[in-house]
Each structure stands twice: as C-alpha cells, then as structure tokens.
Write a protein that holds these residues in place. Structure first.
Motif, PDB file in Angstrom:
ATOM      1  N   HIS A  20     -31.856 -43.506  36.112  1.00  0.00           N
ATOM      2  CA  HIS A  20     -32.939 -43.630  36.669  1.00  0.00           C
ATOM      3  C   HIS A  20     -34.130 -43.813  35.328  1.00  0.00           C
ATOM      4  O   HIS A  20     -34.121 -43.288  34.617  1.00  0.00           O
ATOM      5  CB  HIS A  20     -33.616 -42.489  37.717  1.00  0.00           C
ATOM      6  CG  HIS A  20     -34.852 -42.868  38.222  1.00  0.00           C
ATOM      7  ND1 HIS A  20     -35.955 -41.749  38.004  1.00  0.00           N
ATOM      8  CD2 HIS A  20     -35.547 -43.867  38.853  1.00  0.00           C
ATOM      9  CE1 HIS A  20     -37.146 -42.333  38.611  1.00  0.00           C
ATOM     10  NE2 HIS A  20     -36.653 -43.643  39.185  1.00  0.00           N
ATOM     11  N   PRO A  22     -38.033 -43.660  35.023  1.00  0.00           N
ATOM     12  CA  PRO A  22     -38.962 -43.090  35.577  1.00  0.00           C
ATOM     13  C   PRO A  22     -40.433 -43.956  35.230  1.00  0.00           C
ATOM     14  O   PRO A  22     -41.224 -43.896  35.990  1.00  0.00           O
ATOM     15  CB  PRO A  22     -39.441 -41.796  34.769  1.00  0.00           C
ATOM     16  CG  PRO A  22     -38.698 -41.912  33.538  1.00  0.00           C
ATOM     17  CD  PRO A  22     -37.535 -42.543  33.624  1.00  0.00           C
ATOM     18  N   SER A  25     -38.819 -46.939  37.703  1.00  0.00           N
ATOM     19  CA  SER A  25     -38.248 -46.727  38.846  1.00  0.00           C
ATOM     20  C   SER A  25     -36.807 -47.479  39.370  1.00  0.00           C
ATOM     21  O   SER A  25     -36.521 -47.562  40.355  1.00  0.00           O
ATOM     22  CB  SER A  25     -39.334 -46.624  40.135  1.00  0.00           C
ATOM     23  OG  SER A  25     -38.668 -45.825  41.039  1.00  0.00           O
ATOM     24  N   ASN A 189     -38.191 -47.825  47.001  1.00  0.00           N
ATOM     25  CA  ASN A 189     -39.607 -47.333  47.770  1.00  0.00           C
ATOM     26  C   ASN A 189     -39.785 -47.534  49.079  1.00  0.00           C
ATOM     27  O   ASN A 189     -40.954 -47.167  49.298  1.00  0.00           O
ATOM     28  CB  ASN A 189     -40.545 -48.448  47.004  1.00  0.00           C
ATOM     29  CG  ASN A 189     -41.956 -47.745  47.030  1.00  0.00           C
ATOM     30  OD1 ASN A 189     -42.048 -46.512  46.634  1.00  0.00           O
ATOM     31  ND2 ASN A 189     -43.115 -48.598  47.312  1.00  0.00           N
TER      32      ASN A 189
END
Length: 283
Positions: A20, A22, A25, A189
């Motif tokens: 991942h 950060p 994303s 998301n």
C-alpha cells in the motif's frame, strides 16, 4: 508505481502480498504474477467450476455462461453511456465469451474483442463472435491490426493488468485521435472498501493485481496523456447463484446446495456501489 513514494506491506492472502502507498493510496501485489502464471490461471476452471469439486474456488465463476445471462440490463446501461459520445467502433478488452461484443453488434455498434484466455476465446469464436486471443499490447503490435477504434472498453479488467505502461501505449496506438477509454474497476475509496478494509472482497490474488481509487486512477491516466472526462460510482446486478459462489470463496463457508437450486436464478442489484466507471479521452 504512480507517485513513486515508499510503500508498505498491507495484506498477505493466498500466498500473495499486497503493498500500500499511503500517499496515493494505491494497493498492488508484489511480486506481481508473471504473464505465464496469469495465462495458467485463466483456464477453463476459471470460467467453469470443476464438477468433481463443488467447492473449488478460483476467484472466478461458477459458470460464466450463466453469469452472462443476466448482464443485459448492465449492457443497456453501458450502451446509453456510449451513445453520449457518438461511438461506432469499439474494442472490448478482456472480452471473455464475447457477450458484450455480441450485444453491441446486435444494436448496430461495430464491435470486436480481445481475450488472453484461449479457452474463453474458443467459446466466443464457436458462437461466431469476433474475438482474438491476445493481450492488449500484443494485439496493438500486430501487423494486421487496423488501428482505428473510437473506444476501448475495459469492463472489470483494469484491475487485472500488471504492466500499465504497455497497456496505455497499446491503447494509444489503437485509438483514433480523441478516442476514449471506458473503464469499470473497483474503488478502494468506496464505502464497502473502507468498512471491510482487509476483508474487502476485491482483494483477490492473483487476478486483482492493482486496486485504484478515483484520484490515483486520474493521476495514472494523466501520465499517459489521457484526460478523465467522467467519473461515477455504479451498481451491478448479480444472480444469487453467482453471489453465493463469491460469498463461499470470501468467507470459506460452505452453503447448503438447496439455496442455489431453489433461488440461484434470482437476480438482484448489489447495493454497495464499490465499482467506479471512468471515461477518459486520448489527448
């Protein structure tokens, strides 16, 4: 891959690892499966669950032929979107058995498809549907390809790619000036993704190699000179049989067979809206 920032291990599943970033994303598998591994994965067992093992789960389909039978409503929705852009020549990337290609041709839109699975390609060709067994990049580099498509459709296939440079270079060479990409792919998301986190059902190795959201897919497309002109969340329809197949693989709970026999053909709209539809123009 998109922003170049440091990435960190996020999830280990089925012997595979997701990282991942950060900052942007992005979720992605590392190491990525090789093209040879993916070709082996998309065999007959991916499209038809083996009869001698009723609970085999390959993150694929119980029976893809039956899955296609309830797609008409979704295809009608896509056709309305396509008609907004006066599109008349379409290449369906990851066409499987060619259901969408056949649907478009029946409605006066010139369409053909490509598919990396030899098994799925044969099934389509046996039904007289214009599907070529090829990856996008190899098809784009083919000497006999007429490179004049108004739109490339990538329906539930964008998350399966492993080399986006080749994907977009191939796409650009196949599209006409101002040609369009129509992409449907899961969004990290979405409400479902944020609630379920590591349990989210779209973390499916080895087939889902990358998981995007609205912003990082825009950033990725812009790197290859595509401009996003439309972005929205969409709902999909499923048969209960397909949904229960996915549920078994996700939960590892074996469900009573009578549920499928009695209610399997029931079709419903899945309310989670965790897929996004992106339309981007070549600039």
């Amino acid at each position: 891959m998109i922003c170049g920032s440091s990435t960190f291990p996020y999830l280990y599943k089925g012997g595979y690892k997701y990282l991942h970033c950060p900052k942007c994303s992005l979720f992605f598998m590392n190491p990525l499966p090789t093209s040879e591994e993916l070709l082996l994965f998309y065999s007959k067992d991916y499209f038809e669950k083996p009869e001698n093992d009723l609970y085999t789960y390959r993150c694929g389909y119980d029976n893809y032929e039956e899955f296609m039978s309830f797609k008409k409503t979704f295809y009608e929705f896509l056709l309305k979107e396509i008609n907004h852009y006066m599109v008349r020549d379409i290449l369906d990337v990851g066409a499987a058995y060619g259901g969408f290609v056949s649907f478009l041709n029946e409605r006066g839109v010139q369409a053909s498809g490509i598919e990396i699975s030899e098994f799925a390609t044969r099934r389509a060709q046996e039904n007289g549907i214009d599907i070529t067994c090829a990856s996008l990049e190899s098809f784009a580099n083919g000497t006999n390809v007429v490179k004049s498509f108004d739109m490339l459709c990538m329906l539930d296939v964008f998350e399966h790619f492993y080399d986006y440079t080749k994907v977009f270079m191939g796409s650009r060479s196949l599209l006409k000036a101002n040609g369009l990409l129509l992409i449907i792919t899961p969004s990290s998301n979405s409400t479902a993704a944020r609630i379920l986190k590591k349990k989210w059902y779209h973390f499916l190795p080895p087939q889902h190699t990358h998981i995007f959201n609205e912003q990082n897919i825009i950033d990725l497309l812009s790197k290859y000179d595509f401009k996003v002109i439309s972005s929205s969340y969409i709902s999909k329809q499923f048969s209960l049989k397909y949904f229960l197949h996915i549920f078994e693989g996700w939960s590892h709970i074996k469900l009573p067979k009578y549920l499928v026999r009695r209610f399997g053909n029931f079709v419903f709209t899945f309310p989670m809206r965790d897929n996004m539809m992106i339309i981007a123009r070549k600039i």
